[in-house]
Design a protein around this motif. Sequence first.
Motif, PDB file in Angstrom:
ATOM      1  N   GLY A  65       0.847  -1.250   0.046  1.00  0.00           N
ATOM      2  CA  GLY A  65       0.043   0.091   0.001  1.00  0.00           C
ATOM      3  C   GLY A  65       0.799   1.287   0.074  1.00  0.00           C
ATOM      4  O   GLY A  65       0.456   2.291   0.302  1.00  0.00           O
ATOM      5  N   ASN A  66       2.128   1.021  -0.628  1.00  0.00           N
ATOM      6  CA  ASN A  66       2.885   2.339  -0.305  1.00  0.00           C
ATOM      7  C   ASN A  66       2.322   3.354  -1.282  1.00  0.00           C
ATOM      8  O   ASN A  66       1.648   2.768  -2.455  1.00  0.00           O
ATOM      9  CB  ASN A  66       4.445   1.980  -0.570  1.00  0.00           C
ATOM     10  CG  ASN A  66       4.572   1.517  -2.119  1.00  0.00           C
ATOM     11  OD1 ASN A  66       4.686   2.304  -2.855  1.00  0.00           O
ATOM     12  ND2 ASN A  66       4.763   0.010  -2.315  1.00  0.00           N
ATOM     13  N   PRO A  67       2.792   4.622  -1.340  1.00  0.00           N
ATOM     14  CA  PRO A  67       2.212   5.659  -2.090  1.00  0.00           C
ATOM     15  C   PRO A  67       2.516   5.529  -3.708  1.00  0.00           C
ATOM     16  O   PRO A  67       1.761   5.743  -4.687  1.00  0.00           O
ATOM     17  CB  PRO A  67       2.956   6.868  -1.784  1.00  0.00           C
ATOM     18  CG  PRO A  67       3.291   6.792  -0.298  1.00  0.00           C
ATOM     19  CD  PRO A  67       3.538   5.310  -0.164  1.00  0.00           C
ATOM     20  N   LEU A  68       3.869   4.925  -4.024  1.00  0.00           N
ATOM     21  CA  LEU A  68       4.277   4.706  -5.397  1.00  0.00           C
ATOM     22  C   LEU A  68       3.329   3.461  -5.988  1.00  0.00           C
ATOM     23  O   LEU A  68       2.707   3.747  -7.371  1.00  0.00           O
ATOM     24  CB  LEU A  68       5.716   4.304  -5.630  1.00  0.00           C
ATOM     25  CG  LEU A  68       6.532   5.223  -5.505  1.00  0.00           C
ATOM     26  CD1 LEU A  68       8.018   4.750  -5.502  1.00  0.00           C
ATOM     27  CD2 LEU A  68       6.409   6.314  -6.739  1.00  0.00           C
ATOM     28  N   SER A  69       3.237   2.633  -5.550  1.00  0.00           N
ATOM     29  CA  SER A  69       2.390   1.393  -6.009  1.00  0.00           C
ATOM     30  C   SER A  69       0.798   1.574  -6.214  1.00  0.00           C
ATOM     31  O   SER A  69       0.265   1.244  -7.060  1.00  0.00           O
ATOM     32  CB  SER A  69       2.421  -0.007  -5.162  1.00  0.00           C
ATOM     33  OG  SER A  69       1.871  -0.036  -4.115  1.00  0.00           O
ATOM     34  N   CYS A  70       0.417   2.605  -5.084  1.00  0.00           N
ATOM     35  CA  CYS A  70      -1.025   2.895  -5.094  1.00  0.00           C
ATOM     36  C   CYS A  70      -1.234   3.826  -6.211  1.00  0.00           C
ATOM     37  O   CYS A  70      -2.271   3.882  -6.991  1.00  0.00           O
ATOM     38  CB  CYS A  70      -1.660   3.504  -4.042  1.00  0.00           C
ATOM     39  SG  CYS A  70      -1.627   2.170  -2.543  1.00  0.00           S
ATOM     40  N   ALA A  71      -0.239   4.750  -6.686  1.00  0.00           N
ATOM     41  CA  ALA A  71      -0.302   5.844  -7.410  1.00  0.00           C
ATOM     42  C   ALA A  71      -0.535   5.153  -9.134  1.00  0.00           C
ATOM     43  O   ALA A  71      -1.191   5.540  -9.809  1.00  0.00           O
ATOM     44  CB  ALA A  71       0.606   6.831  -7.543  1.00  0.00           C
ATOM     45  N   SER A  72       0.367   4.073  -9.083  1.00  0.00           N
ATOM     46  CA  SER A  72       0.346   3.250 -10.534  1.00  0.00           C
ATOM     47  C   SER A  72      -0.990   2.451 -10.636  1.00  0.00           C
ATOM     48  O   SER A  72      -1.615   2.390 -11.712  1.00  0.00           O
ATOM     49  CB  SER A  72       1.648   2.221 -10.357  1.00  0.00           C
ATOM     50  OG  SER A  72       1.407   1.309  -9.358  1.00  0.00           O
ATOM     51  N   ALA A  73      -1.261   1.994  -9.831  1.00  0.00           N
ATOM     52  CA  ALA A  73      -2.739   1.359  -9.784  1.00  0.00           C
ATOM     53  C   ALA A  73      -3.826   2.273 -10.150  1.00  0.00           C
ATOM     54  O   ALA A  73      -4.814   1.871 -10.795  1.00  0.00           O
ATOM     55  CB  ALA A  73      -2.850   0.438  -8.480  1.00  0.00           C
ATOM     56  N   LEU A  74      -3.772   3.266  -9.498  1.00  0.00           N
ATOM     57  CA  LEU A  74      -4.925   4.293  -9.747  1.00  0.00           C
ATOM     58  C   LEU A  74      -4.771   4.967 -11.300  1.00  0.00           C
ATOM     59  O   LEU A  74      -5.606   5.011 -11.940  1.00  0.00           O
ATOM     60  CB  LEU A  74      -4.684   5.485  -8.845  1.00  0.00           C
ATOM     61  CG  LEU A  74      -5.164   5.468  -7.454  1.00  0.00           C
ATOM     62  CD1 LEU A  74      -4.971   6.410  -6.554  1.00  0.00           C
ATOM     63  CD2 LEU A  74      -6.636   5.238  -7.461  1.00  0.00           C
TER      64      LEU A  74
END
Length: 397
Positions: free
Chosen positions: A279-288
């Motif tokens: 749930g880190n910001p980078l992975s979540c930004a990519s998923a969004l």
Amino acid sequence: MSDLHERYAASLMNSFGPPKLALVRGEGAHVWDNEGREYVDLLGGIAVNTLGHAHPALVAALTEQVGTLGHVSNFFTTPRQVELAERLLALMTPADVEARVFFSNSGTEANEAALKLTRLTGRTHLVAMEDAFHGRTMGSLALTSKQAYRTPFEPLPGHVTWVPFADVEALAAAVTDETAAVVIEPLQGEAGVNEAPAAFLTAAREITERHGALLWLDEVQSGMGRTGTWLASQPSGVVPDVVTLAKGLGGGVPIGATIGLGRAAHLFEPGHHGTTFGGNPLSCASALAVIDTIERDGLLARATEVGARLRSSLARDPRVTEVRGLGVLVGLSLAESAAPAVVAAAQEQGWIINATGPDRIRLAPPLVVTDADVTAFLDAWPGLLDAAGLTAPGSPS
């Protein structure tokens, strides 16, 4: 052997054998190796590169996020983490069913989290499918049926009963009041893309409810729009208790998600499970960015269209005995056990595809693969079978 291959052999553990290629650059569905050769990637990192390579939306999202906030521990949250959880629940769970998300880093980790959830029911018996693949960590491996993967690491944890895939009678006989969960891939990717009929998923839902067991659908490979819907199971109307996601979720950035619905949404309590990077910001930004692009560019419909074209065209060659799949997760069977030779011939001619068995081929191209690339591959296909030495049934050998 290239210098990079030699350095690989001298520095990395021999977990995968020699790499087939050393890739250095990608754009869309195309990649280039360290010798400058171009390939069309019809495997998509094994159903990972939803938007292909170097997609502008993914590049922009990651660039902006890493310039703002790259990582925080799970003592804290971030806007991207919460937003992604909300989007997944809105897209993949019914509005009248309470649900929650746990983020991790991969498909096997998402399945490990799901496995721990099942233990919190107070039961330990699990029912899994023959030909299933759920990952390589010890818990996930305990549910993975391929004996060659399992044997070196046995005894594995858990009490697992295996039943033939999509066999309702066998499933009904295996599930008891001591069963914690039934785990099913709606589309078995590693087995060669085998689809679970809607009637089987419906029966599994009824059987698990009757015995108080959880229904766990592993959509690590089949989820995130690859089949033309957000989840391969959605057209069946079946509402599971647990869904696991990864692969295409981050479009190439590692992320996994375990979704608990109904009572499974609240089985985890503080201390039950954890993750440093999940749930880190980078992975979540990519998923969004992946979700936004799929919605904005109509890629669900695109996956349906391209998949239908691939299946219908590939089936016309008499050396192909069966074509299976949904959307752009396509499996086919050959009349001869020549799948590795076909994969090698394809690579030689600039196509990346995958053999999942002696006579089985898998395609999982990016959702952004172009019509021109599809046309070129279908035009090349008969020649690839020729190069692999396949003859039409009934032809002189």
